[in-house]
Structure formats: structure tokens, C-alpha cells
Design an enzyme around this catalytic site. Structure first.
Site, short mmCIF file in Angstrom:
data_model
loop_
_atom_site.label_atom_id
_atom_site.label_comp_id
_atom_site.label_asym_id
_atom_site.label_seq_id
_atom_site.Cartn_x
_atom_site.Cartn_y
_atom_site.Cartn_z
N HIS A 118 39.68 43.81 43.66
CA HIS A 118 39.55 42.36 43.44
C HIS A 118 40.95 41.75 43.38
CE1 HIS A 118 38.57 38.48 41.75
NE2 HIS A 118 37.31 38.71 42.08
N ASN B 78 29.79 39.04 39.52
CA ASN B 78 30.96 39.64 38.88
C ASN B 78 31.25 38.82 37.63
OD1 ASN B 78 33.45 40.55 38.07
ND2 ASN B 78 34.55 39.85 39.89
N TRP B 79 30.93 39.39 36.49
CA TRP B 79 31.08 38.63 35.24
C TRP B 79 32.53 38.55 34.78
CZ3 TRP B 79 26.61 39.35 31.14
CH2 TRP B 79 25.44 38.81 31.67
N LYS B 80 33.41 39.29 35.44
CA LYS B 80 34.83 39.29 35.05
C LYS B 80 34.95 39.55 33.54
CE LYS B 80 35.79 36.43 39.03
NZ LYS B 80 36.64 35.46 39.70
N GLU C 249 37.09 37.49 49.86
CA GLU C 249 37.25 36.46 48.83
C GLU C 249 38.61 35.80 48.98
OE1 GLU C 249 34.55 37.33 45.21
OE2 GLU C 249 36.41 38.40 44.89
N GLU D 85 42.12 39.60 41.53
CA GLU D 85 42.64 39.45 40.16
C GLU D 85 43.26 40.76 39.67
OE1 GLU D 85 39.08 37.75 38.49
OE2 GLU D 85 39.45 35.93 39.65
N SER E 122 33.79 30.54 44.76
CA SER E 122 33.11 29.26 44.49
C SER E 122 31.72 29.15 45.12
CB SER E 122 33.99 28.08 44.91
OG SER E 122 35.17 28.04 44.12
N GLY F 179 37.14 30.36 41.88
CA GLY F 179 37.16 29.54 40.67
C GLY F 179 37.72 28.15 40.85
#
Ligand code: 13P
Length: 249
Positions: free
Chosen positions: A93, A10-12, A163, A95, A208, A169
Site C-alpha cells: 500500500h 481496507n480499514w487502515k 491506487e 501508505e 475515493s 482520501g
């Protein structure tokens, strides 16, 4: 039953056209591990170019709107992702749940839209740190799973990514025992909901994951793959995770 390992990047909000070379290197090297399914989910702006540059590769979006089209400025419909060459979409997600206020009902509608458009779906769940510390992580995540799952779906086309928010992160990861306990609980809840089909669903761990911890995390009970953020941006960091998956296959 044997489930193929699934390693997804997932490159975000990272990546410009110059990053396509890196994606090409990832897909080329991943092809040397045919026992593992590998996918990359770049920002929307790169989906079309990445899919065109790597025919046959699994490229995905990081979100989609629940509606098929309409006055939703800034949003992208699932059919648009398909049109750009995507095969999968991430929904729910943390985020987006936290940063954009997405509810379980929103995530469910997005998952249904993705499946309906022909995309495979990766549906994310995960608890915040305070809930983990209070001992309520499993109840919290199972509620997310129950409320976010589409009413009916093909279990081979929908994966769940666990997650924990506090692990994303941060360099922190749960113990393998905690990951296995969570994934086992998710599998049991899925089995209650859809019966034997739950055995076909892939459960990914995210938060992570890197080349050093991938073998242990991917080897934990009921872990069928990884959803990788930071370490998916370069072939050098991502491929050891793919190789760890292959070694377990
Ligand atoms: P990191 O691998 O950077 O912790 O991100 C995990 C994640 O959020 C993937 O969706």
C-alpha cells in the site's frame, strides 16, 4: 474470461472491538450478493475477532513481514495472520511504501511470504500526483508491477490494486478513461510476463471509491473490483459499492 467482482475494505488504522458489529452487518448483507467476493482488512488487532465472528467471511491483514519469524519488533508474519483466521493480505500500500519506506523488492518479498503462507495477496501500486501531472503515470506503475511481482505465482491468488496516491482520501478520482487505460496497460504487462494467466488476475481500483462513483469505476475496462478505504468503515457506505459490483456481474 469472466472474473468475479472483488470489493475489499481496507480499514487502515481504524476500528476497535465495538466496530465488529459493523463488520458483521457488512458480511451479512454482502452474502445477499453472492456474485461478488467481499473482504475486509481491519487492523491486526481485530483480525482474529472479526474472523471468529464471521466464519466463512474473507478477512485479511493490511501488511505482513517477509520473514517467517524472528526479531522484528512490531511486525506480523504471514503465518500469524493465517493463524488468526485471515485469508488475504494487502501488500505494498502506498501508505507503507511512502510512510515506511518500503521498496518494490520489499513488497515482492512480502507478496511471496503471503502466498507461501497460504494467503491470497492484494498487491498495491499507484503513482504520486507529480508523476500523473508529468504524464508518466503508466510507466511508473508498470515499473512497480514488474518489480513487485513475485517470480512465480498462481494468478487466481494474486490481485493488483491500482491506487493513484493523489486519489486516496481526497475525493479526487481519475477519469474512467484514465482508469481503463491504466488497467489495460497493467493487464498487458502481466500478459507479457505470465501469458494467458493474466486474464485470470483481478485488477482493483482504489482511491475515493464511494456509493456514487462505484458503478462507473467498476464498469471501466479491465476493472474487476475496488479497494475501498473510508467508505468501507460502515455498512451504510460500503454496501452500495458491493451492490454496484453485483449489478455489473
Ligand atoms: P479511500 O477509499 O479512503 O480513498 O482509500 C483508498 C485506499 O487507500 C484503500 O486502500
Amino acid at each position: 474470461m469472466a472474473r468475479r467482482k472483488y470489493v475489499v475494505g481496507n480499514w487502515k488504522m481504524n476500528g476497535l472491538r465495538e466496530s465488529l458489529d459493523e463488520a458483521g452487518a457488512i458480511f451479512a448483507a454482502a452474502a445477499e450478493h453472492p456474485s461478488v467476493d467481499v473482504a475486509l482488512c481491519p487492523p491486526f488487532t481485530l483480525v482474529g475477532a472479526m474472523a471468529a465472528a464471521a466464519p466463512g467471511a474473507a478477512v485479511g491483514g493490511q501488511d505482513c513481514h517477509a520473514a517467517a519469524s524472528g526479531a522484528y519488533t512490531g511486525s506480523v508474519a504471514a503465518a500469524m495472520l493465517v493463524d488468526a483466521g485471515a485469508r488475504i493480505v494487502i501488500v505494498g500500500h502506498s501508505e507503507r511504501r511512502e510512510g515506511c519506506g518500503e521498496s518494490d523488492a520489499d513488497v515482492k518479498a512480502k507478496a511471496e511470504a503471503g502466498l507461501g503462507a497460504g494467503l491470497d495477496v492484494i498487491l498495491c501500486v499507484g503513482e504520486p500526483r507529480k508523476i500523473r501531472e508529468s504524464g508518466g503515470a503508466i510507466d511508473f506503475v508498470l515499473a512497480q508491477v514488474r518489480e513487485s511481482l513475485p517470480d512465480s505465482f498462481d494468478p487466481t491468488r494474486l490481485a493488483i490494486a491500482y491506487e493513484p496516491i493523489w486519489a486516496i482520501g481526497t475525493g479526487l478520482v481519475p477519469t474512467t478513461e484514465d482508469v481503463a487505460a491504466m488497467h489495460g496497460s497493467i493487464r498487458a504487462a502481466l500478459s507479457e510476463r505470465i501469458g494467458a494467466g493474466a486474464e485470470k488476475m483481478r485488477l482493483l481500483y482504489g482511491g475515493s471509491v464511494n456509493g456514487d462513483n462505484a458503478a462507473e469505476l467498476l464498469g471501466a475496462g479491465d476493472v474487476d473490483g475496488a479497494l475501498v478505504g473510508g467508505a468501507s468503515l460502515t455498512a451504510g457506505k460500503f454496501l452500495p459499492i458491493v451492490a454496484a459490483g453485483a449489478a455489473l456481474s
